[in-house]
Design a protein around this motif. Structure first.
Motif, PDB file in Angstrom:
ATOM      1  N   ASP A 101      33.644  29.122  80.862  1.00  0.00           N
ATOM      2  CA  ASP A 101      31.792  30.033  81.165  1.00  0.00           C
ATOM      3  C   ASP A 101      31.792  30.946  82.058  1.00  0.00           C
ATOM      4  O   ASP A 101      32.854  31.342  82.658  1.00  0.00           O
ATOM      5  CB  ASP A 101      31.181  28.604  81.440  1.00  0.00           C
ATOM      6  N   ASN A 125      22.699  17.673  65.556  1.00  0.00           N
ATOM      7  CA  ASN A 125      22.867  16.138  65.561  1.00  0.00           C
ATOM      8  C   ASN A 125      21.262  15.679  65.636  1.00  0.00           C
ATOM      9  O   ASN A 125      21.846  14.044  65.276  1.00  0.00           O
ATOM     10  CB  ASN A 125      23.089  16.334  67.256  1.00  0.00           C
ATOM     11  N   MET A 156      24.376  21.720  77.651  1.00  0.00           N
ATOM     12  CA  MET A 156      23.972  21.215  76.075  1.00  0.00           C
ATOM     13  C   MET A 156      26.159  21.046  75.822  1.00  0.00           C
ATOM     14  O   MET A 156      26.069  20.186  75.609  1.00  0.00           O
ATOM     15  CB  MET A 156      24.297  22.315  74.981  1.00  0.00           C
ATOM     16  N   ASN A 211      22.443  31.848  71.937  1.00  0.00           N
ATOM     17  CA  ASN A 211      22.648  32.073  70.296  1.00  0.00           C
ATOM     18  C   ASN A 211      22.792  32.915  69.685  1.00  0.00           C
ATOM     19  O   ASN A 211      23.580  33.182  68.524  1.00  0.00           O
ATOM     20  CB  ASN A 211      21.291  31.486  69.679  1.00  0.00           C
ATOM     21  N   LYS A 267      23.342  24.662  66.727  1.00  0.00           N
ATOM     22  CA  LYS A 267      22.383  25.364  66.095  1.00  0.00           C
ATOM     23  C   LYS A 267      21.377  26.347  67.486  1.00  0.00           C
ATOM     24  O   LYS A 267      21.793  25.943  68.278  1.00  0.00           O
ATOM     25  CB  LYS A 267      21.754  23.546  66.188  1.00  0.00           C
ATOM     26  N   TRP A 305      17.514  32.476  78.484  1.00  0.00           N
ATOM     27  CA  TRP A 305      17.322  33.725  77.004  1.00  0.00           C
ATOM     28  C   TRP A 305      16.511  32.812  76.230  1.00  0.00           C
ATOM     29  O   TRP A 305      16.544  33.954  74.858  1.00  0.00           O
ATOM     30  CB  TRP A 305      19.135  33.537  77.076  1.00  0.00           C
TER      31      TRP A 305
HETATM   32  P1  NAD Z   1      22.075  27.501  79.095  1.00  0.00           P
HETATM   33  O1  NAD Z   1      21.474  28.258  79.745  1.00  0.00           O
HETATM   34  O2  NAD Z   1      22.357  25.474  79.616  1.00  0.00           O
HETATM   35  O3  NAD Z   1      23.917  27.039  79.162  1.00  0.00           O
HETATM   36  C1  NAD Z   1      24.695  28.324  78.084  1.00  0.00           C
HETATM   37  C2  NAD Z   1      26.000  28.686  78.903  1.00  0.00           C
HETATM   38  O4  NAD Z   1      26.859  29.452  78.101  1.00  0.00           O
HETATM   39  C3  NAD Z   1      25.156  28.889  80.000  1.00  0.00           C
HETATM   40  O5  NAD Z   1      26.094  28.493  81.144  1.00  0.00           O
HETATM   41  C4  NAD Z   1      26.211  30.474  79.897  1.00  0.00           C
HETATM   42  O6  NAD Z   1      27.254  31.129  81.286  1.00  0.00           O
HETATM   43  C5  NAD Z   1      27.443  29.845  79.109  1.00  0.00           C
HETATM   44  N1  NAD Z   1      27.665  31.443  78.238  1.00  0.00           N
HETATM   45  C6  NAD Z   1      27.082  32.873  78.142  1.00  0.00           C
HETATM   46  N2  NAD Z   1      27.971  33.720  77.961  1.00  0.00           N
HETATM   47  C7  NAD Z   1      29.187  32.921  77.753  1.00  0.00           C
HETATM   48  C8  NAD Z   1      30.315  33.731  76.822  1.00  0.00           C
HETATM   49  N3  NAD Z   1      30.814  34.835  76.254  1.00  0.00           N
HETATM   50  N4  NAD Z   1      31.087  32.707  77.147  1.00  0.00           N
HETATM   51  C9  NAD Z   1      31.111  32.021  77.739  1.00  0.00           C
HETATM   52  N5  NAD Z   1      29.839  31.353  77.797  1.00  0.00           N
HETATM   53  C10 NAD Z   1      29.135  31.989  77.751  1.00  0.00           C
HETATM   54  O7  NAD Z   1      21.932  27.136  77.590  1.00  0.00           O
HETATM   55  P2  NAD Z   1      21.949  25.222  76.995  1.00  0.00           P
HETATM   56  O8  NAD Z   1      20.321  24.786  76.705  1.00  0.00           O
HETATM   57  O9  NAD Z   1      22.961  24.523  77.034  1.00  0.00           O
HETATM   58  O10 NAD Z   1      22.498  26.237  74.945  1.00  0.00           O
HETATM   59  C11 NAD Z   1      22.757  26.233  74.680  1.00  0.00           C
HETATM   60  C12 NAD Z   1      23.651  26.573  73.445  1.00  0.00           C
HETATM   61  O11 NAD Z   1      22.987  24.771  72.890  1.00  0.00           O
HETATM   62  C13 NAD Z   1      22.551  26.949  71.749  1.00  0.00           C
HETATM   63  O12 NAD Z   1      22.997  28.124  71.256  1.00  0.00           O
HETATM   64  C14 NAD Z   1      21.660  25.878  71.915  1.00  0.00           C
HETATM   65  O13 NAD Z   1      20.281  26.509  70.860  1.00  0.00           O
HETATM   66  C15 NAD Z   1      22.297  24.862  71.800  1.00  0.00           C
HETATM   67  N6  NAD Z   1      21.451  23.619  72.829  1.00  0.00           N
HETATM   68  C16 NAD Z   1      21.036  22.937  71.479  1.00  0.00           C
HETATM   69  C17 NAD Z   1      20.744  21.193  72.014  1.00  0.00           C
HETATM   70  C18 NAD Z   1      20.859  20.188  70.523  1.00  0.00           C
HETATM   71  O14 NAD Z   1      20.105  18.828  70.844  1.00  0.00           O
HETATM   72  N7  NAD Z   1      22.065  20.313  69.214  1.00  0.00           N
HETATM   73  C19 NAD Z   1      19.861  21.233  72.732  1.00  0.00           C
HETATM   74  C20 NAD Z   1      20.354  22.522  73.243  1.00  0.00           C
HETATM   75  C21 NAD Z   1      20.635  23.701  73.478  1.00  0.00           C
END
Ligand code: NAD
Length: 352
Positions: free
Chosen positions: A39, A126, A18, A77, A98, A165
């Motif tokens: 990251d 979104n 995301m 989250n 979210k 996660w």
């Molecule tokens: P993901 O696992 O692909 O990405 C999360 C990233 O955060 C990873 O690269 C991880 O290394 C990094 N991370 C972990 N701890 C960290 C820290 N302390 N500091 C910096 N980076 C750190 O997960 P994702 O699918 O991208 O989801 C991330 C967030 O986005 C979640 O809250 C998810 O619910 C939300 N999300 C929202 C939508 C939407 O449509 N609004 C869609 C997908 C995901």
């Protein structure tokens, strides 16, 4: 919407799936400049740099950069609360992914810091800009199908819970928090009435630790019933939305494909019965073509870039923020009630 009063610098925390979506979206908005990201995973730092984004050496380095106006938090989250609070204290406006937090109390703590620091805190809901949602809302708000008595909103997949996660309770996993938050937020935006009662069940088809699906029935003050459902073990789908009124029904799928069928002559009750080996029914037989008409769905187009345009306008004091703290608190409270209803097997009161 944006009057171009000023330009904003933004940085992303969490350059995963995301985070990268935010990178691409921000890149389409002329007044918004992505100045860097952070990251914890070295490969995602490398990914950022390969895409021309400065990778800050630490979270603190990002917070210490005075040129950063806005921080978008796109981490798992459970980290939303601590990271958002740190960013707010560092004088940044915060967009958090979210679900905003794991529960209402967590988000209340974040909102208190936003208020104390005077910084903006908002959530990336979104899917308020999704065409299918906007179309369902337009049908509901029009009188084309008469008074609406039932709305169904569902997403059904067959791949279980994605990723790592999202499977863990301590990380804020599970489908209520993942997809439920979108569908419930949309429903509360659409039906502007108190929710009287909540009844819910959760699934554990492929995961014992967190819910891998749920359904929730919300009864609103007027008697309208909303059915909200998320499934991850469904190999046969159903339409994304059903909106049912006294005089017609609307079916809306992803991409706003679908139709409205309205009754034109209720008095004509002729029907070719459905006959099975065990009996026959006229009541449930399809209507004859001369008593109904099929209408196209209302054309609705939303622009997701308006999300960040609104964030910028809200910081500038030019517009109210679209995704407001009280709305987010209400959805978090509703998700907690859904979990409690599923645990107890009871219909629970929600709002008086
Ligand atoms: P993901 O696992 O692909 O990405 C999360 C990233 O955060 C990873 O690269 C991880 O290394 C990094 N991370 C972990 N701890 C960290 C820290 N302390 N500091 C910096 N980076 C750190 O997960 P994702 O699918 O991208 O989801 C991330 C967030 O986005 C979640 O809250 C998810 O619910 C939300 N999300 C929202 C939508 C939407 O449509 N609004 C869609 C997908 C995901």
């Amino acid at each position: 919407m944006k009057t171009g009063k000023r330009q904003f610098n933004i940085a992303i925390c969490g350059m995963g799936g995301m985070g990268n979506w935010h990178r691409e979206t921000i890149g389409k908005i002329p007044d918004l400049h992505l100045v860097g990201s952070f990251d914890v995973k070295p490969e995602r730092q490398k990914f950022a740099e390969e895409h021309g984004v400065r990778a800050y050496e630490s979270w603190q380095a990002l917070l210490d950069d005075p040129s950063v106006d806005i921080v978008t938090i796109a981490t798992p989250n459970d980290l939303h609360r601590p990271l958002a609070i740190q960013a707010l204290h560092a004088g940044k406006n915060v967009v958090v992914e979210k679900p905003a937090a794991l529960d209402e109390a967590e988000f209340k703590a974040m909102a208190d810091v936003a208020e104390a620091t005077g910084m903006l805190l908002t959530v990336h809901q979104n899917r308020r800009w999704d065409d299918d949602y906007r179309t369902a809302k337009a049908v509901y708000e029009s009188d084309v199908i008469g008074p609406v008595f039932r709305i169904e909103s569902r997403v059904l997949g067959s791949r279980g819970i994605p990723g790592d996660w999202r499977q863990l309770p301590e990380k804020g996993g599970g489908m209520i928090l993942d997809w439920g938050v979108h569908l419930l937020d949309q429903m509360l935006q659409m039906v502007k009435e108190p929710v009287r009662t909540v009844y819910a069940t959760v699934d554990h088809v492929t995961n014992e630790l967190v819910d891998d699906g749920f359904y929730a029935d919300l009864s609103f003050a007027s008697g309208l019933l909303a059915h909200v459902e998320v499934g991850t073990s469904h190999f046969v789908g159903k339409p994304r939305w059903g909106v049912y009124g006294r005089d017609g029904s609307a079916e809306i799928d992803w991409g706003s494909k679908g139709r409205i069928v309205c009754v034109t002559d209720r008095s004509k009750q002729d029907a070719v019965p459905i006959v099975t080996a065990a009996g026959l029914t006229k009541t449930m037989a399809p209507r004859t073509a001369d008593t109904i008409k099929t209408l196209p769905l209302p054309p609705v187009k939303a622009d997701i870039l308006d999300y960040y345009r609104n964030v910028m306008d809200a910081i500038d004091g030019l517009a109210p923020i679209e995704v407001k703290v009280p709305e987010v608190l209400r959805v978090l409270r509703l998700m907690e009630t859904i979990k409690r209803s599923a645990e107890t097997g009871r219909v629970l009161p929600f709002e008086s």
